[in-house]
Design an enzyme around this catalytic site. Structure first.
Site, mmCIF file in Angstrom:
data_model
loop_
_atom_site.group_PDB
_atom_site.id
_atom_site.type_symbol
_atom_site.label_atom_id
_atom_site.label_comp_id
_atom_site.label_asym_id
_atom_site.label_seq_id
_atom_site.Cartn_x
_atom_site.Cartn_y
_atom_site.Cartn_z
ATOM 1 N N LYS A 56 -1.612 7.350 13.916
ATOM 2 C CA LYS A 56 -2.933 7.222 14.628
ATOM 3 C C LYS A 56 -3.724 8.487 14.642
ATOM 4 O O LYS A 56 -4.999 8.779 14.306
ATOM 5 C CB LYS A 56 -3.121 6.148 15.432
ATOM 6 N N VAL B 223 0.688 -1.209 0.113
ATOM 7 C CA VAL B 223 -0.024 0.080 -0.048
ATOM 8 C C VAL B 223 0.984 1.298 0.025
ATOM 9 O O VAL B 223 0.480 2.440 -0.287
ATOM 10 C CB VAL B 223 -1.041 -0.039 1.254
ATOM 11 N N TYR C 48 3.837 5.212 16.123
ATOM 12 C CA TYR C 48 2.412 4.455 15.910
ATOM 13 C C TYR C 48 1.323 5.510 16.369
ATOM 14 O O TYR C 48 0.460 5.946 15.505
ATOM 15 C CB TYR C 48 2.219 3.095 16.751
ATOM 16 N N ASN D 282 -7.326 -0.749 6.290
ATOM 17 C CA ASN D 282 -6.861 -1.347 7.364
ATOM 18 C C ASN D 282 -5.474 -1.614 7.772
ATOM 19 O O ASN D 282 -4.969 -1.850 8.820
ATOM 20 C CB ASN D 282 -7.827 -2.826 7.520
#
Length: 251
Positions: free
Chosen positions: A160, A62, A156, A88
């Site tokens: 997010k 991706v 991370y 996802n």
């Protein structure tokens, strides 16, 4: 071209964990599914529950624009349209504080968790606004870390938090085109990536403690329930978590 009985749903990270559970639930409930992920064999294992022509496998990194474009092109070639993207795919690196993270580790997290989601959302949006009838739904996999971090998770957590901005921007940009955008923030679904949470994970107070987990099938049902909504209704943000996990008491 094959006409799906239900929605045509593109799922990234479909070779394991949340992606696999969601893809298989979508298949069992009659939707056409396009499986994206880097590992072809894992995607084929996910697709084993599908009837012939109900699911297609598209090995895809991706973070690579050309591969993302090719995967969505394959989806349209096979099904004629794209109704839903479950955005996802993601990665999590255990590590130390911001002082200990290397630039290479930072870039790897940003490439997958943020740039990868952007590339997939961009391609889905382009198709959804051009197809007839136009419109569709993008569901971004955020995390409870979009609200509150775990210790040693700077890359991370930052990505997010950024997904929340991506979700809001897509929601606004999508209004003239009948494109809805949702975010599901998940806490402690039992997958390969969270296997150690049930035995012990670092807390904000420096202690290592086991945390409650819940079955990933509940995530799959929540995603597909959102996918099946009419486009004049949206679940803007959903938090789905183990009831007794320490999320609300972090820090």
């Amino acid at each position: 071209m094959n006409q799906a009985k239900g929605k045509v749903i593109v799922i990234t990270g479909a070779g394991s964990g949340i992606g696999r559970a969601t893809a298989q639930h979508a298949i069992r409930t009659g939707h056409g599914v396009v499986l994206l992920g880097r590992r072809e064999q894992a995607l084929r294992e996910t697709a084993e529950v599908a009837d012939q022509e109900q699911a297609i496998v598209c090995p895809t990194d991706v973070t690579e624009e050309g591969q993302v474009e090719a995967a969505f092109g394959a989806a349209v070639d096979h099904f004629g349209r794209v109704d839903v993207l479950f955005n996802n795919a993601g990665t999590f690196q255990h590590g130390g504080s911001v002082a200990d993270l290397s630039p290479a580790e930072w870039r790897a997290a940003v490439d997958v968790n943020l740039t990868g989601m952007f590339l997939c959302a961009r391609e889905a949006f382009r198709l959804m606004r051009a197809q007839s009838p136009k419109g569709g739904r993008i569901i971004n996999n955020g995390s409870i870390s979009a609200h509150s971090p775990r210790p040693g998770s700077v890359a991370y957590t930052t990505t997010k938090h950024a997904i929340t901005g991506l979700t809001k921007s897509i929601s606004l940009d999508g209004r003239p085109h009948g494109i809805a955008c949702s975010q599901i923030d998940i806490g402690n679904a039992a997958t390969e990536l969270t296997a150690d949470f049930g035995t012990g994970v670092m807390q904000a107070d420096g202690q290592k403690k086991a945390e409650p987990m819940f079955d990933v099938s509940h995530v799959a049902r929540a995603v597909i329930n959102t996918a099946e909504l009419p486009l004049d209704v949206n679940v803007q943000f959903m938090t789905l978590m183990a009831t007794n996990m320490p999320f609300l008491g972090r820090g």
